[in-house]
Motif scaffolding. Structure first.
Motif, PDB file in Angstrom:
ATOM      1  N   TRP A 114     -18.390  55.093  25.924  1.00 17.65           N
ATOM      2  CA  TRP A 114     -18.860  53.750  25.963  1.00 17.65           C
ATOM      3  C   TRP A 114     -20.241  53.509  25.308  1.00 17.65           C
ATOM      4  O   TRP A 114     -20.959  54.639  25.275  1.00 17.65           O
ATOM      5  N   ALA A 174     -12.576  57.738  28.189  1.00 14.33           N
ATOM      6  CA  ALA A 174     -13.386  56.826  27.131  1.00 14.33           C
ATOM      7  C   ALA A 174     -14.851  56.928  26.872  1.00 14.33           C
ATOM      8  O   ALA A 174     -15.414  57.223  27.973  1.00 14.33           O
ATOM      9  N   SER A 215     -14.431  54.895  21.593  1.00 17.31           N
ATOM     10  CA  SER A 215     -13.495  55.795  21.449  1.00 17.31           C
ATOM     11  C   SER A 215     -12.663  56.010  22.689  1.00 17.31           C
ATOM     12  O   SER A 215     -13.331  56.256  23.759  1.00 17.31           O
ATOM     13  N   THR A 216     -11.153  56.418  22.688  1.00 15.94           N
ATOM     14  CA  THR A 216     -10.382  56.730  23.885  1.00 15.94           C
ATOM     15  C   THR A 216      -9.521  57.596  23.459  1.00 15.94           C
ATOM     16  O   THR A 216      -9.149  57.767  22.296  1.00 15.94           O
ATOM     17  N   SER A 228     -15.470  46.780  25.048  1.00 19.89           N
ATOM     18  CA  SER A 228     -14.539  47.740  24.819  1.00 19.89           C
ATOM     19  C   SER A 228     -15.113  49.265  24.498  1.00 19.89           C
ATOM     20  O   SER A 228     -16.225  49.315  23.768  1.00 19.89           O
ATOM     21  N   PRO A 229     -14.410  50.091  24.690  1.00 16.10           N
ATOM     22  CA  PRO A 229     -15.004  51.539  24.605  1.00 16.10           C
ATOM     23  C   PRO A 229     -14.864  52.024  23.053  1.00 16.10           C
ATOM     24  O   PRO A 229     -14.389  51.345  22.184  1.00 16.10           O
ATOM     25  N   THR A 234      -5.832  59.624  25.563  1.00 13.56           N
ATOM     26  CA  THR A 234      -5.033  60.107  26.923  1.00 13.56           C
ATOM     27  C   THR A 234      -4.982  61.455  27.174  1.00 13.56           C
ATOM     28  O   THR A 234      -4.286  62.244  26.134  1.00 13.56           O
ATOM     29  N   VAL A 275      -6.707  58.507  30.869  1.00 14.59           N
ATOM     30  CA  VAL A 275      -7.523  57.891  29.966  1.00 14.59           C
ATOM     31  C   VAL A 275      -9.007  58.317  30.027  1.00 14.59           C
ATOM     32  O   VAL A 275      -9.556  58.210  31.117  1.00 14.59           O
TER      33      VAL A 275
END
Length: 187
Positions: free
Chosen positions: A24, A22, A34-35, A31-32, A37, A20
């Motif tokens: 921040w 991310a 955008s993320t 919470s980030p 995988t 993952v």
């Protein structure tokens, strides 16, 4: 120390062993922003992370690959496919991911003052440290690399690399009981 502290709105990136990636925002760590995988190209999970002098984000993988993470141009987020997957940018030569090591990459470090095309040292569990010319600012070959030098550092995993701040082209590599090696990567 020495730098200005991160303020509100300052983006930073993290990557984990499960792949993952991310982005921040320092003012909202809940919470980030955008993320994505990492697809299992180049060996799966992320084992090292570095930011190039041009702001590009590079990762080292468990499979020995080193690649640039695509970021969207607008908000500075991770550029993902519809399924949330992230593919490392391919190299120009073969269209694949650059793989300078035979084992997991433990550390990436960009040489200071090298401009948009970064010279980087990498360390690996394969008992080597490598110096590579990584990528271009954008376009074809943005994720590629070219090996400049490789050095064996004892008979143990190389845990870390760091550039000498005052002698360009010289870096140190640390390998457990094998100790510390100074490597002169100048031409």
């Amino acid at each position: 120390g020495g730098g200005a502290p991160a303020g509100p709105g300052t983006p930073f990136i993290s990557a984990s062993r499960n792949g993952v990636v991310a982005v921040w925002d320092a003012r909202s760590l809940g919470s980030p922003t955008s993320t994505g995988t990492l697809r299992s190209v180049g060996g799966g999970g992320v084992s090292a992370l570095a930011v190039a002098p041009d702001g590009g984000v590079w990762v080292g993988t468990d499979g020995g690959a080193v690649g640039r993470v695509p970021l969207d141009g607008g908000g500075g987020g991770v550029a993902t496919a519809a399924d949330g997957g992230v593919s490392l940018l391919p190299s120009a030569a073969g269209g694949g991911v650059y793989t300078p090591h035979a084992g997991p990459v433990t550390r990436l470090a960009f040489a200071p003052g090298r401009g948009a095309r970064g010279v980087a040292a990498s360390a690996s569990y394969d008992w080597t440290a490598a110096v590579s010319l990584l990528g271009a600012a954008a376009g074809a070959g943005a994720g590629g690399g070219r090996l400049l030098r490789r050095a064996g550092v004892g008979a143990e995993a190389v845990a870390d690399v760091a550039w000498a701040p005052t002698v360009g082209g010289v870096y140190a590599a640390a390998a457990g009981a094998a100790g510390l090696a100074l490597v002169d990567a100048r031409p």
